[in-house]
Design a protein around this motif. Structure first.
Motif, PDB file in Angstrom:
ATOM      1  N   VAL A  94     -18.769 -15.692  -6.740  1.00 54.63           N
ATOM      2  CA  VAL A  94     -19.979 -16.137  -7.432  1.00 54.63           C
ATOM      3  C   VAL A  94     -19.648 -17.250  -8.419  1.00 54.63           C
ATOM      4  N   LYS A 115     -29.187 -10.626 -14.339  1.00 61.13           N
ATOM      5  CA  LYS A 115     -29.191 -10.413 -12.888  1.00 61.13           C
ATOM      6  C   LYS A 115     -30.200 -11.336 -12.203  1.00 61.13           C
ATOM      7  N   GLU A 119     -29.256 -14.693  -9.825  1.00 61.81           N
ATOM      8  CA  GLU A 119     -29.763 -14.854  -8.456  1.00 61.81           C
ATOM      9  C   GLU A 119     -30.526 -16.173  -8.315  1.00 61.81           C
ATOM     10  N   LYS A 120     -31.299 -16.499  -9.313  1.00 62.07           N
ATOM     11  CA  LYS A 120     -32.059 -17.762  -9.314  1.00 62.07           C
ATOM     12  C   LYS A 120     -31.111 -18.964  -9.322  1.00 62.07           C
ATOM     13  N   LEU A 122     -28.068 -19.049  -8.186  1.00 56.58           N
ATOM     14  CA  LEU A 122     -27.374 -19.123  -6.897  1.00 56.58           C
ATOM     15  C   LEU A 122     -28.283 -19.595  -5.769  1.00 56.58           C
ATOM     16  N   SER A 123     -29.520 -19.126  -5.774  1.00 54.35           N
ATOM     17  CA  SER A 123     -30.419 -19.476  -4.664  1.00 54.35           C
ATOM     18  C   SER A 123     -31.095 -20.828  -4.844  1.00 54.35           C
TER      19      SER A 123
END
Length: 145
Positions: A94, A115, A119-120, A122-123
């Motif tokens: 990550v 969390k 995720e935001k 990374l995406s």
């Protein structure tokens, strides 16, 4: 102490930012003005101005380089520790996908929002600054240099 948020999270060191650097700026302006008005000593005032400019440059670069370089390493370690505590696994994969400004921005989010924002990041690959603006409950860092 004032509650920290996005608008006030930057920190100043008064002797450096409000005394030493303004004094050097004043000396630089003084030297440049003397260069143009004192025709008999132009070379001396040019040399004086160059030396003051180099002091300013050196002061800014060294101060930032050492303090922030060390702090950046600590921020990465904090990210690794926090990621392990939340997810129970190593963060190597990550961490390699994130830019440093994203890692630094995630420090200001509490675990539940961490969390979601991770995720935001990374995406959607949003910037660190946008991550900071997305934080609803700010987790302060009063120790940043």
């Amino acid at each position: 102490m004032q509650t920290q948020n996005y608008k006030n999270h930057r920190k100043f060191y008064p002797p450096h930012h409000f005394i030493f650097l303004p004094m050097l700026a004043f000396l630089l302006i003084f030297g440049v003005r003397k260069y143009f008005t004192d025709e008999n000593n132009e070379l001396i005032w040019a040399l004086f101005s160059v030396i003051i400019f180099l002091f300013i440059y050196l002061t800014l670069m060294l101060r930032q380089h050492y303090a922030l370089g060390n702090q950046d390493r600590i921020i990465r370690l904090e990210f690794r520790q926090r990621y392990f505590e939340i997810f129970g696994k190593r963060s190597d994969e990550v961490e390699n996908k994130l830019a440093f400004n994203q890692i630094a921005a995630l420090r200001f989010a509490f675990d539940d929002e961490f969390k979601i924002l991770l995720e935001k990041a990374l995406s959607e690959n949003i910037s660190g600054n946008e991550l900071k603006k997305s934080i609803t409950k700010w987790r302060p860092d009063y120790h940043r240099i």
